[in-house]
Write a protein that holds these residues in place. Structure first.
Motif, PDB file in Angstrom:
ATOM      1  N   PRO A  76      -7.555 -29.071 -37.836  1.00  0.00           N
ATOM      2  CA  PRO A  76      -8.023 -27.917 -38.756  1.00  0.00           C
ATOM      3  C   PRO A  76      -7.296 -27.892 -40.084  1.00  0.00           C
ATOM      4  O   PRO A  76      -6.146 -28.350 -40.224  1.00  0.00           O
ATOM      5  CB  PRO A  76      -7.370 -26.722 -37.735  1.00  0.00           C
ATOM      6  CG  PRO A  76      -7.016 -27.437 -36.566  1.00  0.00           C
ATOM      7  CD  PRO A  76      -6.528 -28.718 -36.751  1.00  0.00           C
ATOM      8  N   LEU A 114      -3.504 -20.767 -40.713  1.00  0.00           N
ATOM      9  CA  LEU A 114      -3.526 -22.102 -40.404  1.00  0.00           C
ATOM     10  C   LEU A 114      -2.341 -22.738 -40.458  1.00  0.00           C
ATOM     11  O   LEU A 114      -2.119 -23.633 -39.753  1.00  0.00           O
ATOM     12  CB  LEU A 114      -4.839 -22.726 -41.451  1.00  0.00           C
ATOM     13  CG  LEU A 114      -4.569 -24.531 -41.492  1.00  0.00           C
ATOM     14  CD1 LEU A 114      -5.409 -24.804 -40.326  1.00  0.00           C
ATOM     15  CD2 LEU A 114      -5.389 -24.937 -42.903  1.00  0.00           C
ATOM     16  N   VAL A 149     -13.586 -22.375 -38.006  1.00  0.00           N
ATOM     17  CA  VAL A 149     -12.412 -23.440 -38.492  1.00  0.00           C
ATOM     18  C   VAL A 149     -13.034 -24.768 -38.723  1.00  0.00           C
ATOM     19  O   VAL A 149     -13.761 -25.335 -37.887  1.00  0.00           O
ATOM     20  CB  VAL A 149     -11.452 -23.178 -37.252  1.00  0.00           C
ATOM     21  CG1 VAL A 149     -10.279 -24.497 -37.530  1.00  0.00           C
ATOM     22  CG2 VAL A 149     -11.090 -22.149 -36.772  1.00  0.00           C
ATOM     23  N   ILE A 191      -9.697 -22.108 -42.737  1.00  0.00           N
ATOM     24  CA  ILE A 191     -10.302 -21.044 -42.120  1.00  0.00           C
ATOM     25  C   ILE A 191     -11.202 -20.116 -42.720  1.00  0.00           C
ATOM     26  O   ILE A 191     -10.934 -20.219 -43.993  1.00  0.00           O
ATOM     27  CB  ILE A 191      -9.309 -20.251 -41.322  1.00  0.00           C
ATOM     28  CG1 ILE A 191      -8.297 -20.805 -40.090  1.00  0.00           C
ATOM     29  CG2 ILE A 191      -9.817 -18.843 -40.830  1.00  0.00           C
ATOM     30  CD1 ILE A 191      -7.291 -20.209 -39.918  1.00  0.00           C
ATOM     31  N   LEU A 236      -5.084 -21.507 -32.587  1.00  0.00           N
ATOM     32  CA  LEU A 236      -6.037 -22.579 -32.704  1.00  0.00           C
ATOM     33  C   LEU A 236      -5.828 -23.782 -31.821  1.00  0.00           C
ATOM     34  O   LEU A 236      -6.740 -24.611 -31.773  1.00  0.00           O
ATOM     35  CB  LEU A 236      -5.624 -23.307 -34.405  1.00  0.00           C
ATOM     36  CG  LEU A 236      -6.188 -22.476 -35.593  1.00  0.00           C
ATOM     37  CD1 LEU A 236      -5.603 -22.961 -36.663  1.00  0.00           C
ATOM     38  CD2 LEU A 236      -7.462 -21.909 -35.541  1.00  0.00           C
ATOM     39  N   ILE A 245     -14.549 -15.742 -36.939  1.00  0.00           N
ATOM     40  CA  ILE A 245     -14.082 -16.836 -37.965  1.00  0.00           C
ATOM     41  C   ILE A 245     -14.460 -18.307 -37.541  1.00  0.00           C
ATOM     42  O   ILE A 245     -15.020 -18.522 -36.473  1.00  0.00           O
ATOM     43  CB  ILE A 245     -12.358 -17.228 -38.189  1.00  0.00           C
ATOM     44  CG1 ILE A 245     -11.853 -17.636 -37.110  1.00  0.00           C
ATOM     45  CG2 ILE A 245     -11.842 -15.914 -38.691  1.00  0.00           C
ATOM     46  CD1 ILE A 245     -10.264 -17.791 -37.087  1.00  0.00           C
TER      47      ILE A 245
END
Length: 1016
Positions: A112, A136, A105, A115, A460, A103
């Protein structure tokens, strides 16, 4: 390709009930007094989203500190962007991995905010699921633990480490067993840490299980071929797919990957060439996959094994002992025709089953071996590592704990006190263990039963890696400093095992430097830097080889048939099936409001699970939609509302897993009922089928928060559908000059404006869209769309800018396996076709909303977009009244500054989860799809800075980018070579309600089904 079918959204519309007629007399759901809103308790949904996110624990004060600090100590290199410190207003993209998928971000000012899929990903190739999009929000959840806990109280990491190490030393000296319980782990580094921990404490055993188990497939492959692996299925190589209850487009194994594969055989090129795959589905409950099938045959739970036995007999020309017909002429006929089709497509066919029974999966192996599927559509040499659980190991652990043999147990990404089929027995046995450690980021059901909680980072915030499929390795890297005082679980294990490497980042680097980088042709620091930019390594696949099946199937068949007989429901009983749905899934993400408010794909229900029953069965049981019933099976009872589900097999009831959490967090607690206790240990595996008794409880009906019938098209032509045979015939006629393209004459009441450079339009292929809903969540995240809660959805006030409409229809023409006959509205509700249609603002050139707005809040741009100027809007709602597509949303409340909502606030930092490029809307204005105008502007600016023209594909809508099926295409109509221009030139293209002369900017491609006919 005009459709003569009647399409209907739900039973209310089909039957034109008085309630449905009355609701649709009113264009808008009327407001409720604020006192009523404030009187709501818990998660009734009366608190609208921006306050709602605060009230349910997504206020994120600590994040402001984490985001404002410098980048992580070990520099993460942004994807395709020169490494630099945070620049206000400029987004950075970092590579990472979610459940094995590569992925990207997106971060803004160090936090963040979005995504997206990595275009090079093996699974979605840029597309990702709704759960990946919504993950997220977990970063900003204040329900997360703020630091380590011991015996229910807060503690520090140093005292906790000292305590755990002392306990482990004592347990090691005593000779007691140590168990590490996890869900499936495919991370090379994590497995290395576990191995190092076991080396320090030799009595350690790693127990792997999955809430939704695939042990049956793994053990069947061990028994059949000596390979205890989960195969890598290749639906993109299959011309014929026959599935028995496997929801491979919705929740089964690797649904994003399978969706992408599936659509490559059903897209424009496949349809035009006449080489479109054929998909036949046998199942009891209406699944997302079944609703997309060319032919769907409802059969009872007890008949699925027997149907496979009969299919094997038809393919091989043998008769297994105990074989008999299903007693269902439609199903028996379909099995015969499916067998002929499969046999004719040897090497290009696949049969799959959603059963977790080892015997059933052995029979499936025998069928696929006879069809030459191994080495072609099924790959055992490059297996999937997404699920590796062994149900027997978890059952054995309970017995070990009961005997007092276990001195310590650790839980990593595992919550058996919630999702074990005998949760109370597990909790009681756990009390006999001296050291109980959970790495859960929440104080979940299992963590609450532990004396040590060492909360793990959100992914994350973490370093890590994953290896979901043989040869495909992905990297996880932090995009923000830890929000709370958490610590990576692997680092805790390193500390407690006195490992020479104390830092998990170093451990990950060593793992890659010592082997994985070399596999990808990389080495040293340069190789690591390349990895940080790409996010993954693909190793060349091993040659997929055929395998030989040589087992005697007589005993297997007897086991299958005996199990089927046990599941047969008697008088007053139904056959129960539990399943994993497409929104909340197995319950891991139950505390995520984006997923709770995502309508379940088929039923369109939010914020609840329910008992799905066929309308005919409900009539026999004197039940109506919304009636509360008590379901009892396998010694467990729970109460659920009835949902009348067309396509449900008669005599069956389906209930979704993943609900009924008690310690999920403020969002998930108390939503729905827990269906895991309905599972049973049968033939060594956890299985979700049982005989259930149903008891009507009376009382008031439960109104489910169901979105599907919120609005009506009043019988207008919305869906276009045809069969592959009809399409090819008409295409041939047109090629020979026998057909004419229909042209609708239009009239303009005002002068048209030129669009010399850009004319933004969209194409949506109904043949590619599976209805999964990932685009809905992606749009929510990108455009700061409100979550409103259960009660507001009941009032028809959901705020989604894009919705997935689900339409039912009867097979009224064509000699199919469902046979031609007079439609009985209850009997034939078992045999319905389903079509999905994404619906969003059509950005009409003659937009009816624009002509009625008294303040010019909605206007047309010179690039073909229907725009909203929010600070002009005064909320007359004339535009929504005039919109034939019903895609405009009115926000009833001011979620930011209204003092009457202060009781719901926890802090003032919910803004950190929002996209700063999108205006946040206040109370009393209309909202709708903006075609992600912020992305359009960013794309044009980026091209300008690079001193080049804008290229096709530079700009992707949020809904488009997340779709692994590539069902949505956006671009410039003025560019004849653009992908969207080519798509709109397809002879399958039509425009919804084009007869109104609103001139919509979104073209749809007709749905095509490859029917299984008696002539096929």
């Amino acid at each position: 390709m005009e459709s003569n079918k009647k399409y209907w959204k739900g039973l209310e519309e089909l039957n034109n009930t008085p309630e449905f007629v009355e609701l649709n007399k009113h264009e808008f759901a009327e407001p409720v007094p604020i006192e009523e809103v404030l009187s709501g308790t818990g998660l009734t949904g009366k608190t609208p989203r921006r306050n709602f996110l605060k009230s349910v624990g997504f206020g994120i004060g600590a994040v402001s500190l984490a985001a404002c600090q410098r980048a992580p100590v070990h520099k993460s290199i942004p994807y395709l962007i020169k490494p630099e410190e945070v620049t206000p207003g400029v987004a950075n993209f970092y590579v990472s991995s979610f459940e094995g998928q590569a992925i990207l971000v997106k971060t803004r000012e160090g936090r963040p905010i979005k995504i997206e899929g990595n275009p090079g990903d093996l699974f979605g190739q840029g597309g990702i699921s709704s759960q990946a999009q919504a993950s997220l929000l977990g970063l900003y959840d204040t329900s997360r633990l703020k630091g380590p806990m011991q015996d229910g109280g807060d503690t520090g990491w140093n005292p906790l480490d000292s305590f755990v190490k002392a306990e482990l030393a004592a347990i090691k000296a005593s000779g007691k067993q140590i168990r590490l319980v996890t869900n499936s782990i495919n991370s090379p580094s994590t497995l290395g840490v576990i191995a190092a921990f076991a080396a320090e404490y030799p009595t350690t055993k790693h127990v792997t299980y999955d809430a939704v188990s695939y042990t049956g497939i793994i053990q069947a492959n061990q028994n059949s071929f000596g390979k205890a692996v989960l195969p890598h299925y290749r639906f993109d190589k299959a011309d014929i797919i026959v599935s028995f209850g496997a929801d491979f487009l919705g929740s089964w194994i690797s649904h994003s990957e399978f969706t992408r594969q599936y659509v490559t055989k059903r897209n424009e090129a496949a349809v035009k060439s006449g080489k479109m795959s054929r998909h036949i589905q046998f199942e009891s409950g209406m699944s997302l996959t079944g609703s997309n099938a060319d032919v769907r045959i409802p059969i009872k739970v007890s008949q699925e094994g027997l149907a496979l036995v009969n299919l094997y007999n038809e393919i091989t020309g043998t008769t297994l002992p105990g074989s008999k017909k299903l007693g269902n002429n439609i199903a028996d006929n379909a099995i015969m025709l499916a067998a002929k089709q499969l046999a004719a497509a040897k090497g290009r066919a696949v049969v799959v089953s959603g059963s977790n029974d080892v015997a059933v999966q052995i029979l499936v192996n025998a069928i696929n071996s006879a069809l030459g599927s191994y080495g072609n559509t099924i790959d055992l040499d490059n297996p999937s590592y997404q699920y590796k659980g062994n149900d027997a190991d978890l059952v054995a652990l309970v017995e070990e704990m009961k005997r007092g043999d276990v001195g310590a147990v650790f839980f990593l990404d595992a919550n058996p006190v919630y999702n074990f089929y005998q949760s109370s027995a597990f909790a009681d046995a756990l009390k006999k263990v001296r050291l109980r450690v959970s790495f859960a980021p929440y104080n979940d059901e299992t963590a609450a039963a532990c004396n040590i909680v060492a909360p793990n980072h959100h992914f994350l915030e973490s370093w890590g890696d994953e290896n979901a499929v043989e040869g495909f390795y992905t990297l996880i890297q932090p995009t923000i400093n830890p929000v709370y005082d958490t610590r990576k679980a692997e680092q805790s294990l390193l500390v407690w095992s006195n490992n020479a490497v104390k830092d998990y980042y170093t451990f990950v680097r060593n793992t890659w430097n010592n082997g994985i980088l070399a596999k990808g042709g990389l080495a040293g620091q340069n190789g690591w830097d390349t990895l940080l930019q790409d996010g993954f390594i693909k190793v060349a696949e091993k040659p997929a080889t055929p395998v030989t099946f040589s087992r005697d199937l007589n005993a297997v068949a007897q086991t299958i048939l005996a199990q089927g007989n046990k599941l047969t429901g008697g008088e007053g009983k139904l056959e129960l099936q539990v399943y994993e749905n497409t929104s909340v899934g197995d319950g891991k993400y139950a505390n995520n409001p984006w997923l709770q408010e995502l309508p379940e794909a088929v039923s369109k229900v939010t914020w609840d699970n329910f008992a799905a029953i066929a309308p005919k069965t409900a009539e026999e049981l004197k039940l109506e939609e919304g009636d509360l019933i008590k379901i009892t099976a396998n010694g467990y009872s729970t109460e659920l509302p009835v949902l009348l589900q067309p396509g449900q097999a008669q005599g069956t009831v389906s209930v979704a897993l993943g609900y009924g959490r008690t310690k999920a967090g403020k969002v998930g607690d108390g939503v729905g009922k827990n269906a895991y206790p309905f599972l049973a240990l049968t033939n060594g595996t956890f299985q979700g089928n049982a005989v259930a008794t149903i008891e009507a409880l009376g009382g008031d009906k439960v109104v489910l928060a169901q979105t599907q019938t919120h609005g009506s098209y009043e019988g207008r032509d919305i869906i276009r559908e045809t069969t592959l045979q009809e399409y090819l015939k008409k295409s041939e006629e047109k090629d020979h000059g026998h057909g004419e393209h229909e042209k609708k004459q239009t009239y303009d009441l005002w002068e048209a404006y030129d669009r010399p450079q850009y004319d933004w339009v969209m194409a949506i292929d109904l043949n590619a869209c599976t209805g999964c809903g990932a685009c809905v969540v992606a749009c929510n995240v990108e455009n700061n769309i409100p979550v409103v809660g259960r009660d507001e959805v009941r009032r028809r006030r959901e705020m989604h800018w894009i919705r997935i409409d689900r339409y039912y229809s009867f097979d009224e023409k064509g000699k199919t396996v469902t046979e031609e006959k007079e439609i009985d509205k209850l009997e034939d509700l078992d045999h319905v076709s389903v079509t999905y249609q994404p619906m969003l603002c059509q950005h009409c050139d003659h937009a009816p909303c624009e002509t009625v707005c008294p303040v010019l809040a909605t206007t047309h741009s010179s690039e073909g977009l229907n725009q909203m100027t929010y600070n002009r809007c005064v909320g007359t709602r004339y535009c929504a009244n005039n919109c034939p597509y019903k895609v405009r949303r009115f926000n009833w409340f001011n979620y930011w500054n209204d003092s009457r909502f202060e009781n719901y606030l926890q802090n003032d930092y919910t803004e950190l989860v929002l996209n700063p490029d999108v205006t946040t809307r206040f109370r009393g204005v209309m909202e709708k799809c903006s075609m992600c105008v912020q992305r359009i502007q960013a794309g044009k600016l980026n091209a300008k800075l690079q001193k080049r023209s804008l290229n096709d594909g530079d700009i992707k809508m949020a809904c488009q980018q997340t779709c692994s099926a590539n069902a949505i295409i956006f671009g410039n109509k003025n560019d004849p070579n653009s992908e969207v221009s080519k798509a709109l030139k397809s002879d399958r293209t039509y425009y919804v309600l084009e007869e109104l002369n609103v001139q919509p900017g979104i073209g749809y491609q007709t749905k095509v089904r490859n029917r299984l006919t008696t002539e096929a």
